[in-house]
Scaffold this active site. Structure first.
Site, PDB file in Angstrom:
ATOM      1  N   CYS A   1       0.903  -1.321   0.110  1.00 53.30           N
ATOM      2  CA  CYS A   1      -0.176  -0.010   0.022  1.00 53.30           C
ATOM      3  C   CYS A   1       0.796   1.382  -0.116  1.00 53.30           C
ATOM      4  O   CYS A   1       0.481   2.144  -0.730  1.00 53.30           O
ATOM      5  CB  CYS A   1      -1.010  -0.160   1.123  1.00 53.30           C
ATOM      6  SG  CYS A   1      -0.017  -0.382   2.909  1.00 53.30           S
TER       7      CYS A   1
ATOM      8  N   HIS B   1      -2.525   0.789   6.778  1.00 46.06           N
ATOM      9  CA  HIS B   1      -2.895   0.828   5.300  1.00 46.06           C
ATOM     10  C   HIS B   1      -2.506   2.330   5.046  1.00 46.06           C
ATOM     11  O   HIS B   1      -2.312   3.157   6.095  1.00 46.06           O
ATOM     12  CB  HIS B   1      -4.204   0.704   5.131  1.00 46.06           C
ATOM     13  CG  HIS B   1      -4.519   0.440   3.419  1.00 46.06           C
ATOM     14  ND1 HIS B   1      -3.831  -0.415   2.794  1.00 46.06           N
ATOM     15  CD2 HIS B   1      -5.434   1.109   2.908  1.00 46.06           C
ATOM     16  CE1 HIS B   1      -4.485  -0.282   1.432  1.00 46.06           C
ATOM     17  NE2 HIS B   1      -5.291   0.642   1.480  1.00 46.06           N
TER      18      HIS B   1
ATOM     19  N   ASP C   1      -7.834   4.526  -3.539  1.00 47.35           N
ATOM     20  CA  ASP C   1      -6.977   3.519  -2.963  1.00 47.35           C
ATOM     21  C   ASP C   1      -6.413   2.572  -4.244  1.00 47.35           C
ATOM     22  O   ASP C   1      -7.033   1.646  -4.785  1.00 47.35           O
ATOM     23  CB  ASP C   1      -7.732   2.641  -2.056  1.00 47.35           C
ATOM     24  CG  ASP C   1      -6.949   1.799  -1.285  1.00 47.35           C
ATOM     25  OD1 ASP C   1      -5.681   1.708  -1.389  1.00 47.35           O
ATOM     26  OD2 ASP C   1      -7.571   1.032  -0.296  1.00 47.35           O
TER      27      ASP C   1
END
Lengths: 311, 672
Positions: B414, B458, B474
Site C-alpha cells: 500500500c 494501510h 485507493d
C-alpha cells in the site's frame, strides 16, 4: 490401635473389675453405683438424697474401700461447729505451743451425713473445703488429701429444724443421686445375706489410690468431638429458654456435664463421648442445679432431654 | 543479639524456604525487564542465605554487607545513569530486597521483607496491567499474606495449607472494602506518579513519516491497534477505513505530516454529508503519538481530542495509555468546497527534478485524457493493467525510488502504491495527499466489538477534484482487490506468511484467542479505564459529587461493611458445617424409618442401634456395624476423616442392598 477401638471398646478390665466388686456388696443398684463411681472419677462430689437406711453409708464405704482410701464419717447435727469439721488449733501445755489438730475432713473419702441438719455456718465450712480442696485456719493453708471425695447425704422432705442447702451451694456437688428401694429379688438377697459392712471389711481392696489417680487423669483425655460439644451446648441452651425454670444451667454446669459424660464413657471403656453418655449423666448432673418456678409443674430433666434433638 | 539469633534459628530455618519462595513469586515477572545481573544477585543472595541457615551459620558481617550495598547501588547507577525513574527504581528495589534477604536475622526482618514484597508486587502494575498479570499478582499477595499469618502463628506448622486457607478467607473478606475504595476513593487525574519518558519506548503504531519500508514492518505485527464498539451495525468491510495522520509534505523520498508552514485549510476542510453519521466508541492502544484514529470521515469526537485539523483527529497530548473516546463519522461525504491558489500550489508541490520518468508518464496521461476525473480513473486503471504485484517483501529501491518502483520493480504494498500514485497526480497537476491509518477490522464474535490490528495498517490517497472536493482513492485496491475486501492475508501471494499465521484461521485456537481478547477488553473497559472522568460521571449519577457527601459515603460504606463482617464473624450460634458422616447416618435412619422404626430426635446412635437390633435380630450385626462406624466418624478422635466416612458410607450401602430387613421392606413398600 485401630480406629474402631477409639470409640467402642467394650469396657476396660480395670473398671469392669471394680464395678463387679462393688455390685457384690450393693445389690440391685448398678446404675447408682456407676454414677457414683463416675462422679469419683470426674473428681466431683456426690450428694445423695434419700431416706435413712437405704444404704447411703454402705455406698460411701464401698467406694472408699474399692480403692483402699481412708474413710471418715461426720454426722452433721444442729450444734456442729466449723471447727468440728475442719479442725482447730489447740494449746499444748507440755510443749508450750499451739498445734493444729486436723478435723475429720482431712480424709480421702468423707461421708457428711445429713448435712441439712447443721447450721449454714457449719455447712459452708464443708462446702468451701470441697470447692478449694484446701483448708485455711489462722492464716495457714493446708491442702486436703488427694484424692478428696465428699459424699453428702440429705434427708428429703420438709423436716423441722433443718437447713436445706441453698441452690447456689448445690452447684458444688457434681451429681445428686437417689438410691431408692432395691428390687424384690435384690432385697431378698440382702435379707438372706450377711451384714454388708462386714462383707466390705473382709474384702480386699480391688484397686489402689494410684490406679484411681490414673483413671481420673484418663477422664480428661476422653475425646469430645465438635458434634458432641454442639449437643451439650444445645442442651444448655434448652435449659435457658425453657419457661418453667428460674434460670438455666450455667457454663460451669455445662463443663461439669461434659466432664461427667467423659467419666461415664471411660467407665464404658470408650475413648470418645457419645450422646448417650451425656444423656446418662444429665439428670444426675443437672436436676439439682435447676430450680423450677412452680415446684409441682417444673419440667423434669428427662423432659428437657427429650426436647433436644441430637445434632 | 546472640540470644535472639539462637532463639529464632530453628524458626528461621523453617520459614526461610517459604519466604524465599514467596518473594521469588513476586520477583519472577520483574525478571523480564531487570538487568540479568540484578536477578542473578537476588537469586544468589537467597541461595546463600538458605545455605547459611541450613548450616546454622550467621549472616555475613557488617563490612561485607556494606560493601555489597555500595557495589550493587553503583552497578545500578552505572547501568541506568540514575537511581530514579521507573526501571532504575524497580531494579534498585529488587536488588535491595535480595541484600535484605542476605542479612535476615529474625521475625522482624521477615515481616519487613513481606511488606516490601507487597510494595514490589504493586510496582509490577507499572509494567503490565493485563488481566493475567493482575491474577498472578493476586496469587502473589495471597502467598505473602499466608506467609505473614504463618509467621504469627506456629501452631499448625505441619499443615501449611491452613495458612493458605486463612489468607484466602482474609483476602475475600477484604474484597468489599477494596471495591468501595476502588469505586469511591477520589481519583487523581493522570498517572499517580509521573512516569519517566523511558517507559514509552517501543510502542508500536503508525509513524508520522512514510518512507518505503516503514509500514512493511508494521504489517507483520498481530498486535491490536484499536477496538471499536458500534452503536449500530458496523459498516461493510470495504468501507472500514480508519483515518490517521494525513501526509502532505513530500521531499522526493518521504511523505511527512503538514507542518506549521501549511496553508490554512479554510474551505478545504468543510465537511458536507447527507447521511446520518455512524456512532461508535474507540478504545485506542497507546502509540505515543498525538493523533487519534476514527472511521473515515470523523465529524465529532469525544473528550481528549481537538477538532479535526488537516483532516484528522488530534489528541491533546501523546497517547501513552489506553484511552477510550466516543466518535461519530460519516461514511459518504464531501470534503471541501474550494482550494486557494496557495493550497493548490502546496498540494501539487514536487521537488524540482525528481522522478523524471514519472513526470513523463503523467504528462502523457494529461494529454490522453480530457478532465481531472478521467485522469484519476486512467491512473488507477494503470495499476490494474500493468503487471504490478502485491507483496510485503518488496525488493530494495535505489536511486529515484518512485521511478524505480513504477517502471522497474513494480512490486510493493500500500505504501508504495499510495506514494507513487500521489506523486503521479501531483505531476499531472492534481492536488493530492497521502492518508495513513488502518483498513479493515474484524468483529470479535465473543464480545460484539471490532478488533483492528497493526497488521491492518494501510495508506491511501486523496485527490482534489474541483467539483467533488477531496476524494479518497485507493490504488492498492486496483492491484490487489482482495486487500480491501478480505484483508491482508487474502491479498498475499501463496507462500508468503501474513501476520498471526500461527494462530490459524477459524480454528479452536483462534476462537480462544478472540475470547481472551474479549475478556481483556472488558477488563480494560470496566477496571483499567475507570479513571477520573468515568468516576466523575458515576458520582454525579449517584449524587455524590460534593466532597462532604463523598467522604460520608466512603466512611459509611466501609463502616457498614466492617460492621457486617464483624457481626457475621462474631455470631455465636454458627451452624455446624455440613457433616458427611451425619448425612450418611441420616440416610440409614431414613431407611429404618421407612421400615417402621423411626429414630427419636433425641435418640443416640447406640440406643437406636440397640432398639433396631432387638426388632430385627438377624440384622443385628449389620446394624451394629453402621452404628459403630458412625460413632467413630462423628464422635471419634481426630474429627471426621475421609477414610472413616467412606467406611460408614460403605456400611450403609451394604446394609441397604444386603440386609433382609431392607429387602422385606422394599417388597412391602412396593405393595403399598
Amino acid at each position: 490401635m485401630s480406629a474402631h477401638a477409639s470409640v467402642s471398646r467394650a469396657g476396660t478390665p480395670e473398671t469392669d473389675r471394680i464395678l463387679r466388686e462393688a455390685e457384690r456388696v450393693i445389690l440391685g443398684k448398678p446404675r447408682t453405683l456407676r454414677l457414683a463411681l463416675a462422679c469419683l472419677l470426674a473428681r466431683g462430689h456426690l450428694l445423695i438424697e434419700d431416706r435413712p437406711g437405704v444404704g447411703k453409708t454402705t455406698l460411701a464405704l464401698v467406694l472408699a474401700r474399692l480403692f483402699g482410701l481412708d474413710f471418715r464419717r461426720i454426722q452433721f447435727t444442729s450444734d456442729l461447729l466449723p471447727a468440728d469439721v475442719i479442725g482447730a488449733t489447740i494449746y499444748e501445755r507440755q510443749a508450750e505451743r499451739f498445734r493444729f489438730q486436723p478435723g475429720p475432713i482431712f480424709t480421702q473419702v468423707v461421708l457428711a451425713d445429713e448435712v441439712n441438719r447443721a447450721t449454714p455456718k457449719a455447712q459452708s465450712a464443708l462446702l468451701e473445703a470441697m470447692e478449694e480442696r484446701q483448708v485455711t485456719t489462722d492464716g495457714t493453708t493446708r491442702a486436703l488429701p488427694e484424692p478428696f471425695f465428699v459424699i453428702a447425704t440429705q434427708n428429703p422432705g420438709d423436716q423441722l429444724g433443718t437447713f436445706p442447702l441453698p441452690e447456689s451451694q448445690l452447684d458444688r456437688f457434681l451429681m445428686r443421686v437417689d438410691i431408692g428401694d432395691p428390687d424384690p429379688a435384690a432385697e431378698r438377697e440382702l435379707l438372706r445375706g450377711r451384714d454388708r459392712r462386714e462383707l466390705i471389711r473382709e474384702a480386699p481392696p480391688a484397686s489402689t489410690p494410684d490406679a484411681l489417680a490414673g483413671l481420673q487423669r484418663a477422664v480428661g483425655r476422653v475425646h469430645a468431638s465438635d458434634a458432641l460439644i454442639a449437643y451439650v451446648q444445645a442442651l444448655l441452651a434448652q435449659t435457658r429458654r425453657t419457661p418453667g425454670l428460674v434460670h438455666g444451667l450455667s457454663p460451669r454446669a455445662g463443663q461439669a456435664l461434659l466432664h461427667a459424660a467423659r467419666a461415664w464413657a471411660l467407665l464404658d471403656g470408650r475413648e470418645a463421648v457419645l450422646p448417650e453418655d451425656v444423656q446418662a449423666v444429665f439428670t444426675a448432673v443437672a436436676a439439682h442445679r435447676l430450680q423450677g418456678r412452680d415446684h409441682d409443674r417444673a419440667p423434669t430433666a428427662e423432659s428437657l432431654l427429650s426436647a433436644v434433638a441430637i445434632p | 543479639m546472640t540470644a535472639t539469633a539462637t532463639a529464632a534459628a530453628p524458626n528461621l530455618r523453617r520459614s526461610l524456604p517459604w519466604l524465599a519462595a514467596g518473594l521469588g513469586l513476586v520477583i519472577a515477572p520483574h525478571a523480564f525487564h531487570l538487568p540479568p545481573w540484578v536477578t542473578a544477585v537476588v537469586v544468589a543472595c537467597a541461595g546463600a542465605r538458605l545455605l547459611l541457615a541450613r548450616q546454622g551459620r550467621r549472616p555475613p558481617g557488617r563490612w561485607l554487607r556494606a560493601l555489597a550495598v555500595v557495589t550493587g547501588v553503583s552497578g545500578i547507577y552505572l547501568g541506568y545513569d540514575t537511581l530514579l525513574g521507573l526501571h532504575a527504581g524497580v531494579a534498585l528495589l529488587c536488588l535491595l530486597m535480595g541484600l535484605k534477604l542476605l542479612e535476615l536475622r529474625g521475625s522482624r526482618d521477615i515481616v519487613v521483607l513481606v511488606v516490601f514484597g507487597y510494595f514490589l508486587t504493586a510496582t509490577q502494575f507499572l509494567f503490565n496491567d493485563s488481566l493475567l498479570m493482575a491474577a498472578y499478582m493476586l496469587a502473589a499477595v495471597w502467598a505473602l499474606t499466608a506467609l505473614l499469618i504463618a509467621l504469627q502463628d506456629r501452631t499448625a506448622a505441619d499443615r501449611p495449607w491452613r495458612y493458605g486457607r486463612l489468607a484466602a478467607a482474609m483476602l475475600g473478606q477484604s474484597l468489599p472494602v477494596m471495591l468501595i475504595l476502588f469505586v469511591l476513593f477520589p481519583r487523581i487525574p493522570g498517572p499517580l506518579w509521573g512516569m519517566p519518558d523511558d517507559a514509552y519506548a517501543g510502542m508500536t503504531g503508525l509513524s508520522d513519516e512514510m518512507t518505503p519500508g516503514a509500514i512493511s514492518q508494521l504489517g507483520r505485527s498481530d498486535e491490536v491497534a484499536l477496538r471499536v464498539e458500534f452503536d449500530d451495525a458496523p459498516p461493510a468491510y470495504p468501507r472500514r477505513y480508519w483515518r490517521g495522520p494525513v501526509l502532505a509534505r513530500y521531499d522526493g523520498r518521504s511523505w511527512r505530516r503538514a507542518g506549521d508552514s501549511a496553508p490554512a485549510a479554510g474551505d478545504a476542510s468543510r465537511l458536507v454529508s447527507t447521511r446520518a453519521p455512524t456512532d461508535y466508541t474507540v478504545t485506542l492502544e497507546p502509540h505515543n503519538q498525538r493523533w487519534l484514529l476514527a472511521l473515515d470521515m470523523p465529524v465529532e469526537a469525544g473528550r481528549g481530542s481537538r477538532a479535526p485539523r488537516g483532516g484528522y483527529l488530534q489528541a491533546s497530548g501523546p497517547v501513552r495509555e489506553r484511552i477510550r473516546y466516543d466518535a461519530s463519522s460519516v461514511i459518504a461525504y464531501r470534503l471541501g468546497t474550494g482550494l486557494t491558489r496557495k493550497q493548490q500550489a502546496y498540494y501539487t508541490d514536487l521537488p524540482d527534478g525528481a522522478h523524471p520518468r514519472t513526470r513523463q508518464l503523467a504528462s502523457r496521461w494529461r494529454a490522453q485524457t480530457g478532465s481531472d476525473r478521467a485522469l484519476v480513473e486512467h491512473g488507477l486503471r494503470h495499476f490494474r493493467r500493468e503487471p504490478f504485484h502485491y507483496t510485503l517483501q518488496p525488493p530494495r529501491l535505489d536511486g529515484d525510488t518512485t521511478d524505480a518502483f513504477l517502471f522497474d520493480t513494480r512490486s510493493g504494498f500500500c505504501e508504495h502504491y499510495a506514494g507513487a500514485f500521489a506523486v503521479l497526480m501531483r505531476a499531472a497537476g492534481i492536488p493530492a495527499r497521502v492518508v495513513t491509518g488502518y483498513m479493515g477490522g474484524r468483529m470479535n464474535p465473543a464480545g460484539d466489538y471490532m478488533i483492528v490490528r497493526q497488521s491492518d495498517a494501510h495508506a491511501w490517497v486523496e485527490v482534489w477534484l474541483d467539483d467533488r472536493g477531496w476524494l479518497r482513492v485507493d490504488p492498492t485496491a486496483y492491484v490487489a482487490p482482495e486487500r480491501v475486501e478480505r484483508g491482508l492475508a487474502g491479498a498475499l501471494p501463496d507462500g508468503e506468511a501474513g501476520p498471526g499465521a500461527a494462530v490459524g484461521a477459524g480454528g479452536l485456537l483462534q476462537r480462544l484467542h478472540l475470547q481472551w481478547d474479549a475478556v481483556n477488553a472488558y477488563w480494560h473497559r470496566w477496571v483499567l479505564a475507570y479513571g477520573p472522568s468515568l468516576q466523575q460521571q458515576l458520582l454525579q449519577q449517584l449524587r455524590l459529587d460534593s466532597w462532604p457527601r463523598l467522604a460520608l459515603a466512603l466512611a459509611a460504606g466501609i463502616a457498614l461493611t466492617l460492621a457486617a463482617l464483624t457481626f457475621s464473624l462474631l455470631r455465636r450460634d454458627r451452624p455446624l458445617p455440613p457433616d458427611p458422616a451425619a448425612a450418611a447416618w441420616g440416610e440409614f435412619c431414613r431407611l429404618l424409618a421407612r421400615r417402621g422404626l423411626p429414630r427419636a430426635p433425641d435418640e443416640g446412635p447406640r440406643d437406636y442401634a440397640r432398639r433396631a437390633a432387638r426388632r430385627w435380630p438377624r440384622d443385628a450385626d449389620a446394624i451394629d456395624t453402621v452404628a459403630t462406624r458412625y460413632e467413630i466418624a462423628r464422635y471419634g478422635r481426630g474429627g471426621v476423616g475421609a477414610a472413616e466416612v467412606r467406611a460408614l458410607r460403605q456400611a450403609v450401602r451394604a446394609f441397604r442392598s444386603n440386609s433382609p430387613v431392607s429387602r422385606k421392606g422394599r417388597s412391602s413398600s412396593g405393595k403399598r
